[in-house]
Design a protein around this motif. Structure first.
Motif, PDB file in Angstrom:
ATOM      1  N   ASP A  50      45.010  25.670  38.577  1.00  0.00           N
ATOM      2  CA  ASP A  50      45.404  26.237  37.289  1.00  0.00           C
ATOM      3  C   ASP A  50      46.855  25.880  36.999  1.00  0.00           C
ATOM      4  OD1 ASP A  50      47.072  28.117  38.673  1.00  0.00           O
ATOM      5  OD2 ASP A  50      45.373  29.457  38.904  1.00  0.00           O
ATOM      6  N   LYS A  51      47.366  26.321  35.878  1.00  0.00           N
ATOM      7  CA  LYS A  51      48.732  25.945  35.492  1.00  0.00           C
ATOM      8  C   LYS A  51      49.791  26.681  36.306  1.00  0.00           C
ATOM      9  CE  LYS A  51      49.773  29.083  31.671  1.00  0.00           C
ATOM     10  NZ  LYS A  51      50.249  29.136  30.293  1.00  0.00           N
ATOM     11  N   ARG A  52      49.433  27.779  36.909  1.00  0.00           N
ATOM     12  CA  ARG A  52      50.368  28.552  37.723  1.00  0.00           C
ATOM     13  C   ARG A  52      50.645  27.853  39.051  1.00  0.00           C
ATOM     14  NH1 ARG A  52      48.425  34.311  39.891  1.00  0.00           N
ATOM     15  NH2 ARG A  52      47.008  32.884  40.916  1.00  0.00           N
ATOM     16  N   GLU A  53      49.605  27.337  39.670  1.00  0.00           N
ATOM     17  CA  GLU A  53      49.735  26.789  41.017  1.00  0.00           C
ATOM     18  C   GLU A  53      50.546  25.494  41.084  1.00  0.00           C
ATOM     19  OE1 GLU A  53      49.054  28.449  43.857  1.00  0.00           O
ATOM     20  OE2 GLU A  53      48.613  30.055  42.438  1.00  0.00           O
ATOM     21  N   VAL A  54      50.779  24.864  39.947  1.00  0.00           N
ATOM     22  CA  VAL A  54      51.621  23.673  39.946  1.00  0.00           C
ATOM     23  C   VAL A  54      53.028  24.030  40.439  1.00  0.00           C
ATOM     24  CG1 VAL A  54      52.419  23.815  37.550  1.00  0.00           C
ATOM     25  CG2 VAL A  54      52.186  21.584  38.608  1.00  0.00           C
ATOM     26  N   LEU A  55      53.426  25.275  40.265  1.00  0.00           N
ATOM     27  CA  LEU A  55      54.747  25.726  40.711  1.00  0.00           C
ATOM     28  C   LEU A  55      54.772  26.135  42.180  1.00  0.00           C
ATOM     29  CD1 LEU A  55      55.603  27.908  37.613  1.00  0.00           C
ATOM     30  CD2 LEU A  55      56.645  25.720  38.222  1.00  0.00           C
ATOM     31  N   PHE A  56      53.603  26.308  42.788  1.00  0.00           N
ATOM     32  CA  PHE A  56      53.536  26.822  44.148  1.00  0.00           C
ATOM     33  C   PHE A  56      52.924  25.816  45.120  1.00  0.00           C
ATOM     34  CE2 PHE A  56      53.777  30.425  41.308  1.00  0.00           C
ATOM     35  CZ  PHE A  56      54.795  31.169  41.895  1.00  0.00           C
ATOM     36  N   ALA A  57      52.921  24.563  44.746  1.00  0.00           N
ATOM     37  CA  ALA A  57      52.339  23.514  45.594  1.00  0.00           C
ATOM     38  C   ALA A  57      52.998  23.520  46.970  1.00  0.00           C
ATOM     39  CB  ALA A  57      52.511  22.153  44.937  1.00  0.00           C
ATOM     40  N   GLY A  58      52.191  23.602  47.992  1.00  0.00           N
ATOM     41  CA  GLY A  58      52.682  23.559  49.360  1.00  0.00           C
ATOM     42  C   GLY A  58      53.189  24.883  49.911  1.00  0.00           C
ATOM     43  N   SER A  59      53.238  25.925  49.086  1.00  0.00           N
ATOM     44  CA  SER A  59      53.792  27.192  49.561  1.00  0.00           C
ATOM     45  C   SER A  59      52.958  27.819  50.686  1.00  0.00           C
ATOM     46  CB  SER A  59      53.955  28.183  48.410  1.00  0.00           C
ATOM     47  OG  SER A  59      52.710  28.547  47.868  1.00  0.00           O
ATOM     48  N   GLU A  60      51.710  27.443  50.782  1.00  0.00           N
ATOM     49  CA  GLU A  60      50.859  27.975  51.843  1.00  0.00           C
ATOM     50  C   GLU A  60      51.271  27.444  53.215  1.00  0.00           C
ATOM     51  OE1 GLU A  60      49.326  24.049  50.720  1.00  0.00           O
ATOM     52  OE2 GLU A  60      49.879  25.776  49.517  1.00  0.00           O
ATOM     53  N   GLN A  61      52.087  26.404  53.241  1.00  0.00           N
ATOM     54  CA  GLN A  61      52.531  25.830  54.512  1.00  0.00           C
ATOM     55  C   GLN A  61      53.667  26.627  55.155  1.00  0.00           C
ATOM     56  OE1 GLN A  61      53.452  21.717  53.781  1.00  0.00           O
ATOM     57  NE2 GLN A  61      51.502  21.361  52.765  1.00  0.00           N
ATOM     58  N   LEU A  62      54.451  27.345  54.343  1.00  0.00           N
ATOM     59  CA  LEU A  62      55.601  28.073  54.870  1.00  0.00           C
ATOM     60  C   LEU A  62      55.205  29.147  55.880  1.00  0.00           C
ATOM     61  CD1 LEU A  62      58.641  28.572  54.953  1.00  0.00           C
ATOM     62  CD2 LEU A  62      58.385  29.970  52.882  1.00  0.00           C
ATOM     63  N   ALA A 119      53.613  37.533  46.104  1.00  0.00           N
ATOM     64  CA  ALA A 119      52.484  37.344  47.018  1.00  0.00           C
ATOM     65  C   ALA A 119      52.818  36.297  48.080  1.00  0.00           C
ATOM     66  CB  ALA A 119      51.231  36.943  46.250  1.00  0.00           C
ATOM     67  N   LYS A 120      53.534  35.266  47.668  1.00  0.00           N
ATOM     68  CA  LYS A 120      53.960  34.232  48.617  1.00  0.00           C
ATOM     69  C   LYS A 120      54.877  34.842  49.675  1.00  0.00           C
ATOM     70  CE  LYS A 120      57.332  31.386  47.903  1.00  0.00           C
ATOM     71  NZ  LYS A 120      58.228  30.365  47.368  1.00  0.00           N
ATOM     72  N   HIS A 121      55.824  35.661  49.246  1.00  0.00           N
ATOM     73  CA  HIS A 121      56.743  36.295  50.198  1.00  0.00           C
ATOM     74  C   HIS A 121      56.013  37.284  51.100  1.00  0.00           C
ATOM     75  CE1 HIS A 121      60.277  34.320  48.748  1.00  0.00           C
ATOM     76  NE2 HIS A 121      60.052  34.722  47.515  1.00  0.00           N
ATOM     77  N   ALA A 122      55.017  37.962  50.568  1.00  0.00           N
ATOM     78  CA  ALA A 122      54.227  38.885  51.391  1.00  0.00           C
ATOM     79  C   ALA A 122      53.484  38.117  52.489  1.00  0.00           C
ATOM     80  CB  ALA A 122      53.243  39.667  50.523  1.00  0.00           C
ATOM     81  N   ALA A 123      52.981  36.939  52.166  1.00  0.00           N
ATOM     82  CA  ALA A 123      52.294  36.116  53.166  1.00  0.00           C
ATOM     83  C   ALA A 123      53.264  35.673  54.260  1.00  0.00           C
ATOM     84  CB  ALA A 123      51.636  34.906  52.504  1.00  0.00           C
ATOM     85  N   VAL A 124      54.493  35.365  53.868  1.00  0.00           N
ATOM     86  CA  VAL A 124      55.520  34.987  54.837  1.00  0.00           C
ATOM     87  C   VAL A 124      55.814  36.173  55.761  1.00  0.00           C
ATOM     88  CG1 VAL A 124      57.989  34.430  55.064  1.00  0.00           C
ATOM     89  CG2 VAL A 124      56.559  33.166  53.439  1.00  0.00           C
ATOM     90  N   THR A 125      55.996  37.344  55.181  1.00  0.00           N
ATOM     91  CA  THR A 125      56.287  38.544  55.966  1.00  0.00           C
ATOM     92  C   THR A 125      55.158  38.841  56.954  1.00  0.00           C
ATOM     93  OG1 THR A 125      57.597  39.438  54.134  1.00  0.00           O
ATOM     94  CG2 THR A 125      56.846  41.007  55.794  1.00  0.00           C
ATOM     95  N   THR A 126      53.929  38.716  56.502  1.00  0.00           N
ATOM     96  CA  THR A 126      52.774  38.955  57.378  1.00  0.00           C
ATOM     97  C   THR A 126      52.738  37.947  58.523  1.00  0.00           C
ATOM     98  OG1 THR A 126      51.512  39.932  55.579  1.00  0.00           O
ATOM     99  CG2 THR A 126      50.244  39.071  57.443  1.00  0.00           C
ATOM    100  N   ALA A 127      53.014  36.691  58.233  1.00  0.00           N
ATOM    101  CA  ALA A 127      53.003  35.659  59.278  1.00  0.00           C
ATOM    102  C   ALA A 127      54.079  35.935  60.324  1.00  0.00           C
ATOM    103  CB  ALA A 127      53.208  34.279  58.657  1.00  0.00           C
ATOM    104  N   ILE A 128      55.233  36.360  59.877  1.00  0.00           N
ATOM    105  CA  ILE A 128      56.319  36.689  60.812  1.00  0.00           C
ATOM    106  C   ILE A 128      55.917  37.879  61.678  1.00  0.00           C
ATOM    107  CG2 ILE A 128      58.682  37.572  60.977  1.00  0.00           C
ATOM    108  CD1 ILE A 128      59.232  36.018  58.323  1.00  0.00           C
ATOM    109  N   ARG A 129      55.435  38.934  61.045  1.00  0.00           N
ATOM    110  CA  ARG A 129      55.027  40.135  61.780  1.00  0.00           C
ATOM    111  C   ARG A 129      53.981  39.793  62.843  1.00  0.00           C
ATOM    112  NH1 ARG A 129      51.213  43.305  58.571  1.00  0.00           N
ATOM    113  NH2 ARG A 129      49.839  41.890  59.677  1.00  0.00           N
ATOM    114  N   ASP A 130      52.981  39.022  62.441  1.00  0.00           N
ATOM    115  CA  ASP A 130      51.916  38.659  63.381  1.00  0.00           C
ATOM    116  C   ASP A 130      52.453  37.843  64.561  1.00  0.00           C
ATOM    117  OD1 ASP A 130      50.192  39.984  61.686  1.00  0.00           O
ATOM    118  OD2 ASP A 130      49.259  38.159  60.884  1.00  0.00           O
ATOM    119  N   ALA A 131      53.354  36.919  64.277  1.00  0.00           N
ATOM    120  CA  ALA A 131      53.921  36.091  65.351  1.00  0.00           C
ATOM    121  C   ALA A 131      54.748  36.948  66.307  1.00  0.00           C
ATOM    122  CB  ALA A 131      54.767  34.971  64.759  1.00  0.00           C
TER     123      ALA A 131
END
Length: 192
Positions: A50-62, A119-131
């Motif tokens: 969608d048009k929103r995700e063009v701004l978040f390309a690759g953010s799932e890798q962080l 939501a992107k920052h929440a995913a980062v926080t969750t990944a840190i907590r889990d690690a």
């Protein structure tokens, strides 16, 4: 354009940012982005849903990169471990963000995009907590460290953008961490 033109994704990002800056996010369509980038609307969806995700390309890798960096880190206190991971991952990240200032301006002008950024920052926080928990940190402490470290990262990233990306990201991260120490030390001071 060739079907698998390697520059297409970058052209789409550039076109979207230009159009969002000119007309505002809400007033731009996928068709307009595709046309400006020189491809068809149908081809656009090969790159972004969608048009929103063009701004978040690759953010799932962080989150993945941070999780791995934390797990591989030397033994150190949890916050030091996470900040070191942010230092290495953040330096790599910032070297690949040619449109970061423009992207931030577009996101700041749209509640929908701010929600997606959150939501992107929440995913980062969750990944840190889990690690951290995998490394043996108590869950409550892991959660707090993850939240604090994510805030330090966000402040460092904003500082890096505000200073026109001139200082090395690691310098901005150290500055944000030092500010955190100053703020937390103030908590225990008397106001007399």
């Amino acid at each position: 354009m060739a079907r698998w033109d390697p520059g297409t994704q970058e052209r789409l990002i550039k076109a979207a940012l230009e159009l969002y800056a000119e007309h505002g996010y809400d007033h731009v369509t996928v068709t307009q982005i595709a046309e400006r980038a020189g491809i068809t609307r149908r081809s656009y969806f090969r790159y972004f849903p969608d048009k929103r995700e063009v701004l978040f390309a690759g953010s799932e890798q962080l989150p993945v990169a941070l999780h791995e960096a934390i797990l591989k880190a030397e033994t150190a206190p949890p916050l030091a471990t996470v900040l070191a991971a942010f230092g290495s991952v953040g330096t790599r990240l910032t070297s690949r963000l040619p449109h970061a200032v423009e992207r931030r301006a577009v996101i700041n002008a749209s509640a929908e995009l701010q929600e997606r950024e959150g939501a992107k920052h929440a995913a980062v926080t969750t990944a840190i907590r889990d690690a951290l928990e995998q490394r043996g940190t108590e869950p409550g402490r892991a959660r707090l460290v993850a939240q604090v470290a994510t805030l330090v990262f966000r402040n460092a990233f904003d500082q890096w953008l505000d200073e026109d990306r001139q200082p090395d990201f690691a310098v901005c991260l150290r500055s944000a961490a030092a500010s955190l120490c100053t703020v937390t030390n103030e908590w225990g001071e008397d106001d007399d």
